[in-house]
Motif scaffolding. Structure first.
Motif, short mmCIF file in Angstrom:
data_model
loop_
_atom_site.label_atom_id
_atom_site.label_comp_id
_atom_site.label_asym_id
_atom_site.label_seq_id
_atom_site.Cartn_x
_atom_site.Cartn_y
_atom_site.Cartn_z
N TYR A 144 0.82 -1.21 0.00
CA TYR A 144 0.00 0.00 0.00
C TYR A 144 0.85 1.26 0.00
O TYR A 144 1.83 1.36 0.75
CB TYR A 144 -0.89 0.03 1.25
CG TYR A 144 -2.17 -0.74 1.11
CD1 TYR A 144 -2.18 -2.13 1.15
CD2 TYR A 144 -3.37 -0.08 0.92
CE1 TYR A 144 -3.36 -2.83 1.02
CE2 TYR A 144 -4.56 -0.77 0.80
CZ TYR A 144 -4.54 -2.14 0.84
OH TYR A 144 -5.71 -2.84 0.71
N ASP A 145 0.47 2.19 -0.85
CA ASP A 145 1.02 3.53 -0.74
C ASP A 145 0.39 4.20 0.48
O ASP A 145 -0.80 4.01 0.75
CB ASP A 145 0.72 4.36 -1.99
CG ASP A 145 1.55 3.94 -3.19
OD1 ASP A 145 1.45 4.61 -4.22
OD2 ASP A 145 2.29 2.94 -3.07
N MET A 146 1.17 5.02 1.19
CA MET A 146 0.72 5.64 2.42
C MET A 146 0.91 7.15 2.35
O MET A 146 1.79 7.64 1.62
CB MET A 146 1.50 5.09 3.62
CG MET A 146 1.40 3.60 3.81
SD MET A 146 -0.27 3.07 4.25
CE MET A 146 -0.52 3.92 5.80
N GLY A 147 0.12 7.86 3.10
CA GLY A 147 0.25 9.31 3.06
C GLY A 147 -0.11 9.96 4.38
O GLY A 147 -0.58 9.31 5.31
N TRP A 148 0.12 11.25 4.42
CA TRP A 148 -0.28 12.10 5.53
C TRP A 148 -1.06 13.29 4.99
O TRP A 148 -0.68 13.89 3.98
CB TRP A 148 0.94 12.61 6.30
CG TRP A 148 1.65 11.57 7.10
CD1 TRP A 148 2.71 10.80 6.70
CD2 TRP A 148 1.36 11.18 8.44
NE1 TRP A 148 3.08 9.96 7.71
CE2 TRP A 148 2.28 10.18 8.79
CE3 TRP A 148 0.43 11.60 9.39
CZ2 TRP A 148 2.29 9.56 10.05
CZ3 TRP A 148 0.43 11.00 10.64
CH2 TRP A 148 1.35 9.99 10.95
N PHE A 149 -2.14 13.58 5.68
CA PHE A 149 -2.95 14.75 5.39
C PHE A 149 -3.10 15.53 6.70
O PHE A 149 -2.81 15.02 7.77
CB PHE A 149 -4.34 14.34 4.89
CG PHE A 149 -4.34 13.77 3.50
CD1 PHE A 149 -3.87 12.50 3.25
CD2 PHE A 149 -4.85 14.50 2.43
CE1 PHE A 149 -3.87 11.96 1.97
CE2 PHE A 149 -4.87 13.98 1.15
CZ PHE A 149 -4.38 12.71 0.92
N ARG A 150 -3.58 16.75 6.59
CA ARG A 150 -3.84 17.53 7.79
C ARG A 150 -5.08 18.39 7.59
O ARG A 150 -5.46 18.68 6.45
CB ARG A 150 -2.64 18.40 8.16
CG ARG A 150 -2.31 19.51 7.18
CD ARG A 150 -1.02 20.21 7.60
NE ARG A 150 -0.73 21.35 6.75
CZ ARG A 150 0.37 22.10 6.86
NH1 ARG A 150 1.28 21.82 7.79
NH2 ARG A 150 0.55 23.13 6.06
N PHE A 204 9.40 18.74 5.65
CA PHE A 204 8.74 17.50 6.07
C PHE A 204 9.34 16.32 5.31
O PHE A 204 9.62 16.43 4.11
CB PHE A 204 7.24 17.58 5.78
CG PHE A 204 6.47 18.49 6.71
CD1 PHE A 204 7.08 19.47 7.45
CD2 PHE A 204 5.10 18.33 6.83
CE1 PHE A 204 6.37 20.29 8.30
CE2 PHE A 204 4.36 19.14 7.67
CZ PHE A 204 4.99 20.13 8.40
N THR A 205 9.50 15.21 6.01
CA THR A 205 10.04 14.00 5.41
C THR A 205 9.22 12.79 5.84
O THR A 205 8.96 12.62 7.04
CB THR A 205 11.50 13.78 5.82
OG1 THR A 205 12.28 14.94 5.46
CG2 THR A 205 12.08 12.56 5.12
N ILE A 206 8.84 11.98 4.88
CA ILE A 206 8.08 10.77 5.16
C ILE A 206 8.97 9.55 4.94
O ILE A 206 9.74 9.50 3.98
CB ILE A 206 6.83 10.68 4.26
CG1 ILE A 206 5.87 11.83 4.57
CG2 ILE A 206 6.11 9.35 4.45
CD1 ILE A 206 4.68 11.89 3.64
N SER A 207 8.84 8.60 5.84
CA SER A 207 9.56 7.34 5.70
C SER A 207 8.62 6.21 6.12
O SER A 207 7.58 6.44 6.73
CB SER A 207 10.83 7.33 6.55
OG SER A 207 10.52 7.54 7.92
N ARG A 208 9.02 4.99 5.79
CA ARG A 208 8.19 3.85 6.16
C ARG A 208 9.05 2.66 6.50
O ARG A 208 10.19 2.52 6.03
CB ARG A 208 7.21 3.50 5.04
CG ARG A 208 7.84 2.96 3.78
CD ARG A 208 6.77 2.80 2.68
NE ARG A 208 5.81 1.76 3.00
CZ ARG A 208 4.62 1.65 2.40
NH1 ARG A 208 4.24 2.53 1.49
NH2 ARG A 208 3.80 0.68 2.72
N GLN A 266 8.41 13.21 9.67
CA GLN A 266 9.34 14.08 10.39
C GLN A 266 9.08 15.51 9.97
O GLN A 266 9.15 15.83 8.77
CB GLN A 266 10.78 13.68 10.07
CG GLN A 266 11.83 14.58 10.70
CD GLN A 266 11.87 14.44 12.21
OE1 GLN A 266 11.75 13.35 12.75
NE2 GLN A 266 12.05 15.57 12.90
N MET A 267 8.78 16.36 10.94
CA MET A 267 8.46 17.75 10.65
C MET A 267 9.49 18.64 11.34
O MET A 267 9.67 18.57 12.55
CB MET A 267 7.05 18.08 11.17
CG MET A 267 5.98 17.17 10.59
SD MET A 267 4.30 17.62 11.12
CE MET A 267 4.40 17.22 12.88
#
Length: 124
Positions: free
Chosen positions: A32-38, A67-71, A83-84
């Protein structure tokens, strides 16, 4: 049962850093692709960034560089992190973890599963 559980939100000062995590269970996380929303009370839910199951990332233009996204696809639970850095008052929002139906996009309606959200408040 699919569960996305966010953690790591809180109250921080301008310029601080914060790391949000999302633990995923109940689905083949690695596929699955993953994301962040606000979201804030004044605005619609907006795209923060996303990461494909292979590790390709994409960010909202205004957040690129901060901002950096990792999994971590370790089974049986997977995690995705946000990471913000250099936080600003306008970063104050409830942050939601998302699992996409198919490849990630910036569109809310491409999200299949949502977490319950974690609140981030940046105080000046």
């Amino acid at each position: 049962q699919v569960q996305l559980v966010e953690s790591g939100g809180g109250l921080v000062q301008v310029g601080d850093s914060l790391r949000l995590s999302c633990t995923v269970s109940g689905l083949p996380f690695g596929g699955y692709d993953m994301g962040w929303f606000r979201q804030t009370p004044e605005k619609e839910r907006e795209f923060v960034g996303a990461i494909s199951w292979t590790g390709t990332t994409h960010y909202a233009d205004a957040l690129q560089g901060r901002f950096t996204i990792s999994r971590n696809n370790t089974r049986p639970l997977g995690t995705v992190s946000l990471q913000m850095n250099d936080l600003k008052p306008e970063d104050t929002a409830v942050y939601y973890c998302a699992a996409y139906q198919g490849p990630f996009t910036s569109r809310v309606d491409n999200v299949k599963y949502w977490g319950q959200g974690t609140r981030v408040t940046v105080s000046s």
